[in-house]
Write a protein that holds these residues in place. Sequence first.
Motif, PDB file in Angstrom:
ATOM      1  N   SER A   1     -31.437  29.453  15.345  1.00 22.86           N
ATOM      2  CA  SER A   1     -31.783  30.784  15.861  1.00 22.86           C
ATOM      3  C   SER A   1     -32.425  31.633  14.776  1.00 22.86           C
ATOM      4  O   SER A   1     -33.374  32.382  15.039  1.00 22.86           O
ATOM      5  N   GLN A  55     -31.223  33.631  22.308  1.00 25.98           N
ATOM      6  CA  GLN A  55     -29.906  33.141  22.677  1.00 25.98           C
ATOM      7  C   GLN A  55     -28.980  34.325  22.978  1.00 25.98           C
ATOM      8  O   GLN A  55     -28.870  35.247  22.190  1.00 25.98           O
ATOM      9  N   ASP A 101     -34.494  29.703  23.172  1.00 26.75           N
ATOM     10  CA  ASP A 101     -33.333  29.365  22.353  1.00 26.75           C
ATOM     11  C   ASP A 101     -32.153  29.041  23.270  1.00 26.75           C
ATOM     12  O   ASP A 101     -31.546  29.937  23.840  1.00 26.75           O
ATOM     13  N   GLU A 102     -31.842  27.788  23.422  1.00 27.31           N
ATOM     14  CA  GLU A 102     -30.777  27.288  24.284  1.00 27.31           C
ATOM     15  C   GLU A 102     -30.808  27.919  25.683  1.00 27.31           C
ATOM     16  O   GLU A 102     -29.854  28.545  26.122  1.00 27.31           O
TER      17      GLU A 102
HETATM   18 MG   LIG Z   1     -28.357  29.566  17.786  1.00 26.14          MG
END
Ligand SMILES: [Mg+2]
Lengths: 272, 350
Positions: free
Chosen positions: A50, A92, A180-181
């Motif tokens: 991240s 995220q 991000d995810e």
């Molecule tokens: Mg992360």
Amino acid sequence: MNAVTKLEPILKGRNMVKRYGRVTALDHSDFDLYPGEVLAVIGDNGAGKSSLIKALTGAAPPDIGDVYLAGALVNFKNPMEGRLAGIETVYQNLAVSPSLNIADNLFLGRELLKPGFLGKWLRMLDHQKMEQIARDKLSELGLLTIQSINQAVETLSGGQRQAVAVARAAAFGSKVVIMDEPTAALGVKESRRVLDLIKDVRNRGMPVVLISHNMPHVWEVADRIHVHRLGKRHAVIKPSTHTMSEGVAIMTGAMDPNDHPAGAYALPAGAM
Amino acid sequence: MATDNFEAVAASAGGSVASFEPENVSLGERTQRFLHNYPTAAPAFVLLMAVAFFYAIIGGKFLDPFNLSLVFQQVTIIGMIGVAQTLVILTAGIDLSVGAIMVLCSVVMGRTAITLGLPAELALMLGLLAGAVCGAINGFLITRLRLPPFITTLGTWSIFFALNLWYSESETIRSQDIAAQAPLLQFMGISFEFLGARFTTGTLSLLALFAGMWYALNHTPWGRHVYATGDDPQAAQLAGINTEKVLLSVYIVAGVICAFAAWTLIGRIGSVSPQAGQSANLDSITAVVIGGTSLFGGRGAIVGTLIGALVVGVFRNGLALAGVDVLWQEFSIGLLIIVAVAVDQWIRRA
Ligand SMILES: [Mg+2]
Ligand SMILES: Nc1ncnc2c1ncn2[C@@H]1O[C@H](COP(=O)(O)OP(=O)(O)O)[C@@H](O)[C@H]1O
């Protein structure tokens, strides 16, 4: 195709360092995203994935290091600069403003004003137009079959919220889309839609960065895989040359990426 | 690593991410959601019930147009300060200095016009400027020094009030002097009869102020940014909003509205008194909270504050007409605040 062309990365990071107090989140890390590819980023929790994307987009600029967009030095100082340059990001856990509705969220920070006097002097929002575009974008992406674009985002499930954030990035990204995810909070079906969406975006020629812990997803959609370890780019591998278990072994340090026959740095197709 | 369910994942392709089927929900949850989506529904209901209640015990005298317009006049100041307070509370802040800013600005207007003998227009401008400066001081301390709004404005409340006593020399400027030298300062007190009701320019300005703020909050980018900043500042920043700038602008606008309320206060009481408007702080917070704006920020509607102010006005007026002791007015207002905050907490859990 012509003779082999030297392909320039669309988004490039060099020697990026980011420290939080005594924690070094990014430790002289490099990054390369090439035009038209899906680049997955994998790594353990806390590896600095991240931090890496926040350094690239301007959300948390690196202490030292440089960021280039299409070859030009950019070094974004805040997320707005990255966004104006055409980089859309799904961060995220920090996707959306819960009490605003779907359309407001899509256009947050880039609201459309009514034409003429109303917009110019009274700064009047063009609600109809924004709702129309939001509806079009979402249905174009196959994300929305709903009546209520005016629904507050907090009334949606976690997966639906994430879908709104993903849709926002996919709809507005003009150069790069970073996620991000994005599927971490999603169910099986919803994750599948997001994966299809990533392929759609790529098929439209837009490069995508996907951070994910889900190896089958990564091996399914990625062209190349950036393996992040201890704040650094540890290796870049390909689904065609590395198995999932080799990828996990490299990611956890169980395998030296240089020991693999394909090597520790995979270039994209077409690059030399 | 869920490497083994890859086939299952692939097989379940299709289906929409965001399908919004209604679920089976209880009446309680449905009420919760309804209030969530329509934050002004509860205060509107309370206002209707209050009006019905006082009509039942007092009778026609209560619903007399003259009395109703009196209620409006009585809530003009609370309503205006309430607009400023709503704005601040929407950003998850609070402004305890609103009452002090108002009094200080009224003193600035009065002293510069009467004691210094400046033209009334200029005095009015200086008063509005004083409000902007006070708001900017609050905003600076909160955004630049990152001090919590509650403590910051508690401090500036004290400071502004002290400045007010110093500049006014603790003296009241008489109504006759203002009427003679600077009638513009009493403009907001001009009243006229219409269909048996009595209105003042102050009341009309209150309605205009609410309309203007409603427009700004719902139909301009700035309004959306105010909500987003109060809702989740980090998400707002990542969406590219300069939340510090938004916060600063909110405190400055709140200060200017307080100065506008100061002008209205002079119109309402005729004179300029360093001791006027003492109850504005708590009454404004009461109006905002009863009006359904969440103390946690990002949720609420400006119309709710108008309704909230009217609820306070109806309670005070109705209880007074019914001959109930003032202490029970305070008691019931206190009860209302607590119920309103409890409802806010409950709605937030939706
Ligand atoms: Mg992360
Ligand atoms: N805002 C922050 N403040 C302090 N430490 C942080 C912050 N963000 C990240 N870190 C630390 O930096 C390291 C890398 O974090 P992160 O980039 O979130 O990793 P990943 O996304 O790979 O899980 C972790 O040790 C984390 O605790």
